[in-house]
Design a protein around this motif. Sequence first.
Motif, PDB file in Angstrom:
ATOM      1  N   TYR A  84       0.853  -1.196   0.000  1.00  0.00           N
ATOM      2  CA  TYR A  84       0.000   0.000   0.000  1.00  0.00           C
ATOM      3  C   TYR A  84       0.884   1.239   0.000  1.00  0.00           C
ATOM      4  O   TYR A  84       0.620   2.239   0.683  1.00  0.00           O
ATOM      5  N   GLY A  85       1.940   1.134  -0.766  1.00  0.00           N
ATOM      6  CA  GLY A  85       2.945   2.189  -0.887  1.00  0.00           C
ATOM      7  C   GLY A  85       4.069   1.553  -1.685  1.00  0.00           C
ATOM      8  O   GLY A  85       3.839   0.570  -2.381  1.00  0.00           O
ATOM      9  N   ASP A  86       5.286   2.088  -1.555  1.00  0.00           N
ATOM     10  CA  ASP A  86       6.408   1.526  -2.299  1.00  0.00           C
ATOM     11  C   ASP A  86       7.056   0.364  -1.559  1.00  0.00           C
ATOM     12  O   ASP A  86       7.001   0.288  -0.330  1.00  0.00           O
ATOM     13  N   GLY A  87       7.697  -0.496  -2.305  1.00  0.00           N
ATOM     14  CA  GLY A  87       8.461  -1.594  -1.721  1.00  0.00           C
ATOM     15  C   GLY A  87       9.147  -2.375  -2.820  1.00  0.00           C
ATOM     16  O   GLY A  87       8.757  -2.292  -3.991  1.00  0.00           O
ATOM     17  N   GLY A  88      10.168  -3.116  -2.453  1.00  0.00           N
ATOM     18  CA  GLY A  88      10.860  -3.947  -3.425  1.00  0.00           C
ATOM     19  C   GLY A  88      11.665  -5.012  -2.709  1.00  0.00           C
ATOM     20  O   GLY A  88      11.731  -5.023  -1.471  1.00  0.00           O
ATOM     21  N   ALA A  89      12.250  -5.930  -3.471  1.00  0.00           N
ATOM     22  CA  ALA A  89      13.093  -6.962  -2.860  1.00  0.00           C
ATOM     23  C   ALA A  89      14.082  -7.505  -3.876  1.00  0.00           C
ATOM     24  O   ALA A  89      13.877  -7.394  -5.088  1.00  0.00           O
ATOM     25  N   ILE A  90      15.152  -8.095  -3.327  1.00  0.00           N
ATOM     26  CA  ILE A  90      16.238  -8.672  -4.120  1.00  0.00           C
ATOM     27  C   ILE A  90      16.388 -10.128  -3.677  1.00  0.00           C
ATOM     28  O   ILE A  90      16.350 -10.400  -2.476  1.00  0.00           O
ATOM     29  N   PHE A  91      16.534 -11.041  -4.637  1.00  0.00           N
ATOM     30  CA  PHE A  91      16.671 -12.474  -4.303  1.00  0.00           C
ATOM     31  C   PHE A  91      18.013 -12.995  -4.798  1.00  0.00           C
ATOM     32  O   PHE A  91      18.435 -12.653  -5.893  1.00  0.00           O
ATOM     33  N   THR A  92      18.619 -13.868  -4.009  1.00  0.00           N
ATOM     34  CA  THR A  92      19.797 -14.590  -4.505  1.00  0.00           C
ATOM     35  C   THR A  92      20.015 -15.866  -3.702  1.00  0.00           C
ATOM     36  O   THR A  92      19.586 -15.964  -2.548  1.00  0.00           O
ATOM     37  N   ASN A  93      20.686 -16.831  -4.318  1.00  0.00           N
ATOM     38  CA  ASN A  93      21.072 -18.062  -3.619  1.00  0.00           C
ATOM     39  C   ASN A  93      22.529 -17.985  -3.154  1.00  0.00           C
ATOM     40  O   ASN A  93      23.021 -18.912  -2.532  1.00  0.00           O
ATOM     41  N   ASP A  94      23.204 -16.867  -3.474  1.00  0.00           N
ATOM     42  CA  ASP A  94      24.634 -16.725  -3.191  1.00  0.00           C
ATOM     43  C   ASP A  94      24.825 -16.004  -1.847  1.00  0.00           C
ATOM     44  O   ASP A  94      24.430 -14.849  -1.689  1.00  0.00           O
ATOM     45  N   ASP A  95      25.462 -16.682  -0.880  1.00  0.00           N
ATOM     46  CA  ASP A  95      25.627 -16.123   0.471  1.00  0.00           C
ATOM     47  C   ASP A  95      26.438 -14.823   0.468  1.00  0.00           C
ATOM     48  O   ASP A  95      26.076 -13.857   1.153  1.00  0.00           O
ATOM     49  N   ASP A  96      27.527 -14.797  -0.288  1.00  0.00           N
ATOM     50  CA  ASP A  96      28.377 -13.600  -0.292  1.00  0.00           C
ATOM     51  C   ASP A  96      27.662 -12.409  -0.912  1.00  0.00           C
ATOM     52  O   ASP A  96      27.738 -11.289  -0.407  1.00  0.00           O
ATOM     53  N   LEU A  97      26.943 -12.689  -2.009  1.00  0.00           N
ATOM     54  CA  LEU A  97      26.184 -11.607  -2.639  1.00  0.00           C
ATOM     55  C   LEU A  97      25.110 -11.091  -1.681  1.00  0.00           C
ATOM     56  O   LEU A  97      24.884  -9.877  -1.584  1.00  0.00           O
ATOM     57  N   ALA A  98      24.463 -11.993  -0.961  1.00  0.00           N
ATOM     58  CA  ALA A  98      23.410 -11.585  -0.020  1.00  0.00           C
ATOM     59  C   ALA A  98      23.978 -10.653   1.045  1.00  0.00           C
ATOM     60  O   ALA A  98      23.382  -9.621   1.376  1.00  0.00           O
ATOM     61  N   THR A  99      25.155 -10.982   1.552  1.00  0.00           N
ATOM     62  CA  THR A  99      25.808 -10.139   2.570  1.00  0.00           C
ATOM     63  C   THR A  99      26.086  -8.756   1.988  1.00  0.00           C
ATOM     64  O   THR A  99      25.801  -7.728   2.616  1.00  0.00           O
ATOM     65  N   SER A 100      26.615  -8.756   0.772  1.00  0.00           N
ATOM     66  CA  SER A 100      26.961  -7.496   0.143  1.00  0.00           C
ATOM     67  C   SER A 100      25.703  -6.662  -0.160  1.00  0.00           C
ATOM     68  O   SER A 100      25.681  -5.444   0.044  1.00  0.00           O
ATOM     69  N   ILE A 101      24.641  -7.320  -0.607  1.00  0.00           N
ATOM     70  CA  ILE A 101      23.381  -6.613  -0.901  1.00  0.00           C
ATOM     71  C   ILE A 101      22.810  -5.994   0.380  1.00  0.00           C
ATOM     72  O   ILE A 101      22.390  -4.833   0.393  1.00  0.00           O
ATOM     73  N   LYS A 102      22.839  -6.761   1.466  1.00  0.00           N
ATOM     74  CA  LYS A 102      22.334  -6.237   2.756  1.00  0.00           C
ATOM     75  C   LYS A 102      23.116  -5.001   3.181  1.00  0.00           C
ATOM     76  O   LYS A 102      22.545  -4.022   3.644  1.00  0.00           O
ATOM     77  N   MET A 103      24.436  -5.065   3.020  1.00  0.00           N
ATOM     78  CA  MET A 103      25.269  -3.915   3.376  1.00  0.00           C
ATOM     79  C   MET A 103      24.906  -2.699   2.535  1.00  0.00           C
ATOM     80  O   MET A 103      24.775  -1.594   3.059  1.00  0.00           O
ATOM     81  N   ILE A 104      24.753  -2.910   1.245  1.00  0.00           N
ATOM     82  CA  ILE A 104      24.472  -1.782   0.356  1.00  0.00           C
ATOM     83  C   ILE A 104      23.126  -1.131   0.693  1.00  0.00           C
ATOM     84  O   ILE A 104      23.019   0.092   0.680  1.00  0.00           O
TER      85      ILE A 104
END
Length: 381
Positions: A197-217
């Motif tokens: 009911y407003g803006d939102g988005g999400a990012i998916f990956t199976n790669d642990d290192d990428l997930a860590t980096s995405i969370k940081m960003i």
Amino acid sequence: MQPIQMVDLKQQYLKIKTEIDNGILSVLDRTQFINGNDVQQFADNLAAYLGVKHVIPCANGTDALQIALMALGLKPGDEVITPSFTFIATTEVIALLQLTPVFVEVDPQTFCIDPESLRKVITNKTKAIVPVHMFGLTAPMEEILAIAKEHNLLVIEDNAQAIGADYYFNDGAFKKAGTLGTIGTTSFFPSKNLGAYGDGGAIFTNDDDLATSIKMITNHGQSKRYYHDVVGCNSRLDTIQAAILNTKLKHLDEYILARKKVADFYDQAFANHKKITIPFRASYCSHVFHQYTLVINESVDPSGYRSKLIEYLGQQGIPAMIYYPVPGHKQIMFQQFNVSENKMPVTDWLTERVISLPIHTEMDEEQLNYITSKVLEFINQ
Ligand SMILES: *Cc1c(COP(=O)(O)O)cnc(C)c1O
């Protein structure tokens, strides 16, 4: 008859009002507006639904694409291949990060990247491909992934329009759209198939290192509180939106079915018509019908015809839309990349001929009968 809208968020809300209201009230009660429990809960629930290891929520679908590209460590001048026939967000973030967008043709049936054209635009500067699962139909990922592997390219799926779609591999395996590439992204814009009911988005990956980096960003490049290792941004999903999405996720499969029923009804009415072509159903995936998009046939001169059809439907209280009226390679913002020299006959052809009819979860047979009869009245003339 209920007034006809492209999307009817009000009727959908009324059906799940108690659940939604309770979710919102519980956030108010806890006043956990930023990063409340609901955000992680939603991320976990969506990860389980999609069968993907990591779901990282963020502020919108455009940010999701931008953050995905940032996490992959692409450098200015790297070429990223993407369709011209898409919503601007897909291509805009490429330019924003000073990467070079390279437009590729789509298949006129699927509206998604055409693998043959894809091969032709790969150069030694190409680093990534961003396929878009257009209107709810997944791009031919098995072929795209094979090309990516051959040329050592990253694949970011823009899944803003196809959340919940199944992709069937040749060997019988299946995965959810958005979980096939290196990273997948989506949008929870209210009119999307899983809309907040407003803006939102999400990012998916199976790669642990990428997930860590995405969370940081998504959190100012922070590794621990007030320690910032990389340049990031501030991109969060609101707790209130997460509570709403947690409720709506439970209904997603039922919403997809409702959309399919609308599409089947339209298909029956319009199949094999000499003036229009109904949406293509690919055998390799399920179609979740974010849009129901007709193509005006080659035998009809589209200039004038399409706008007259839209005008006629408008007079009868039926909205219809053109997604999208200007393709990427014709947008002023991209002329700095000399894209006007690109010849994109398929994209140009489609841009002149597509027309999208109302489709949403709350349409009833009375509305559908009315819409199909009015469209037929016009095209049978
Ligand atoms: C909606 C959409 C986006 C962007 O989503 P926002 O949440 O509005 O930023 C990106 N790509 C496609 C194909 C979309 O349809």
